[in-house]
Design a protein around this motif. Structure first.
Motif, PDB file in Angstrom:
ATOM      1  N   HIS A  37     -44.658  56.041  47.817  1.00 57.04           N
ATOM      2  CA  HIS A  37     -45.213  54.904  47.063  1.00 57.04           C
ATOM      3  C   HIS A  37     -45.691  53.859  48.072  1.00 57.04           C
ATOM      4  CE1 HIS A  37     -43.314  56.902  43.710  1.00 57.04           C
ATOM      5  NE2 HIS A  37     -42.186  56.915  44.399  1.00 57.04           N
TER       6      HIS A  37
ATOM      7  N   ARG B 299     -43.772  41.876  49.194  1.00 53.68           N
ATOM      8  CA  ARG B 299     -44.625  41.690  48.019  1.00 53.68           C
ATOM      9  C   ARG B 299     -43.862  40.808  47.039  1.00 53.68           C
ATOM     10  NH1 ARG B 299     -47.393  46.624  44.875  1.00 53.68           N
ATOM     11  NH2 ARG B 299     -45.249  47.314  44.815  1.00 53.68           N
TER      12      ARG B 299
ATOM     13  N   GLU C 172     -40.244  42.312  47.011  1.00 55.98           N
ATOM     14  CA  GLU C 172     -40.059  43.726  47.318  1.00 55.98           C
ATOM     15  C   GLU C 172     -40.418  43.979  48.776  1.00 55.98           C
ATOM     16  OE1 GLU C 172     -41.503  48.208  46.040  1.00 55.98           O
ATOM     17  OE2 GLU C 172     -42.423  46.488  45.072  1.00 55.98           O
TER      18      GLU C 172
ATOM     19  N   LYS D 152     -41.699  46.274  51.565  1.00 60.31           N
ATOM     20  CA  LYS D 152     -42.609  47.415  51.640  1.00 60.31           C
ATOM     21  C   LYS D 152     -42.954  47.682  53.106  1.00 60.31           C
ATOM     22  CE  LYS D 152     -44.480  49.136  48.551  1.00 60.31           C
ATOM     23  NZ  LYS D 152     -44.126  50.320  47.760  1.00 60.31           N
ATOM     24  N   ARG D 153     -43.285  48.909  53.410  1.00 57.94           N
ATOM     25  CA  ARG D 153     -43.890  49.326  54.673  1.00 57.94           C
ATOM     26  C   ARG D 153     -43.113  48.909  55.917  1.00 57.94           C
ATOM     27  NH1 ARG D 153     -46.834  53.329  54.537  1.00 57.94           N
ATOM     28  NH2 ARG D 153     -49.034  52.933  54.366  1.00 57.94           N
TER      29      ARG D 153
ATOM     30  N   LEU E  38     -36.065  47.106  47.127  1.00 55.70           N
ATOM     31  CA  LEU E  38     -36.824  48.092  47.883  1.00 55.70           C
ATOM     32  C   LEU E  38     -36.648  49.469  47.285  1.00 55.70           C
ATOM     33  CD1 LEU E  38     -34.824  49.997  49.903  1.00 55.70           C
ATOM     34  CD2 LEU E  38     -34.527  47.763  50.958  1.00 55.70           C
TER      35      LEU E  38
ATOM     36  N   THR F 218     -36.756  53.402  48.890  1.00 61.00           N
ATOM     37  CA  THR F 218     -36.824  54.223  50.085  1.00 61.00           C
ATOM     38  C   THR F 218     -36.412  55.634  49.707  1.00 61.00           C
ATOM     39  OG1 THR F 218     -36.224  54.330  52.439  1.00 61.00           O
ATOM     40  CG2 THR F 218     -34.465  53.741  50.881  1.00 61.00           C
TER      41      THR F 218
ATOM     42  N   TYR G  87     -42.021  51.860  39.292  1.00 58.07           N
ATOM     43  CA  TYR G  87     -41.553  53.083  39.929  1.00 58.07           C
ATOM     44  C   TYR G  87     -41.028  54.088  38.900  1.00 58.07           C
ATOM     45  CZ  TYR G  87     -41.696  50.882  44.514  1.00 58.07           C
ATOM     46  OH  TYR G  87     -42.102  50.258  45.668  1.00 58.07           O
TER      47      TYR G  87
END
Length: 152
Positions: A37, A67, A74, A76-77, A111, A113, A138
Motif C-alpha cells: 500500500h 499523512r 499515518e 508512510k514510506r 501505520l 506494515t 485498508y
C-alpha cells in the motif's frame, strides 16, 4: 561519523527517488503487489503529507512520511538504507514524525506494515506502538499488521 540530520524536504529529488525505489524493490521482494500500500512521489508531495529525509554527511540515508487525517496521522514510506542501520536513523525519524503530529494538534499515530519485516516491527514495538485492526481504506490483508501509538 556525523549524526543524522532530519528535515522536511520535497520528495521529487533524484536522491530521494532512489531511496523510494530501493524501498519499493525491498517491499516487492517480500510481498505481492496487492499487499503493498504505497504512496508514489506525487502522493508524497500532497498538501496533507509531510515528507522527511534523514541525511548523514549530506547523503540521504532514510525517509519517512506523515499523512495527516482529521483525527490521526499515518506513518508512510519509512525506510533506512541498510548501510545506515544501527545509527538511530529510524528512531530519529519516528521522533520527528511524532513531533510534527503533535504540532498539528493530533495525538494518534497509525501505520500499516508487513509481518515479514521483523526489524521494523521491533522498532515500532520498542517505540510504543501496539497492534490494532485495519483503519482508513485498508483491507483486512493477512500480510498486513496495523499498529497505533497514542502520543497524549
Amino acid at each position: 561519523m556525523s549524526e543524522p540530520v532530519i528535515a522536511v524536504e520535497p520528495p521529487h529529488q533524484p536522491e530521494v527517488a532512489r531511496l523510494i525505489e530501493a524501498l519499493d524493490d525491498y517491499l516487492g521482494s517480500l510481498y505481492p503487489a496487492e499487499s503493498n500500500h504505497l504512496l508514489d512521489l506525487d502522493a508524497l508531495a500532497a498538501p496533507d503529507v509531510r515528507f522527511f529525509v534523514a541525511r548523514i554527511a549530506g547523503r540521504a540515508v532514510g525517509c519517512a512520511a506523515l499523512r495527516l487525517a482529521a483525527d490521526y496521522g499515518e506513518l508512510k514510506r519509512m525506510f533506512v538504507l541498510p548501510e545506515a542501520r544501527g545509527r538511530q536513523v529510524g528512531r530519529r525519524l519516528l521522533a520527528r514524525i511524532e513531533a510534527e503530529l503533535l504540532a498539528h494538534g493530533l495525538g494518534i499515530l497509525r501505520l500499516e506494515t508487513g509481518g515479514r519485516q521483523p526489524e521494523a516491527l521491533g522498532l515500532y514495538r520498542a517505540a510504543g506502538f501496539a497492534e490494532r485492526g485495519p483503519f482508513g481504506d485498508y483491507p483486512d490483508d493477512p500480510l498486513s499488521i496495523f499498529m497505533e501509538k497514542r502520543l497524549r
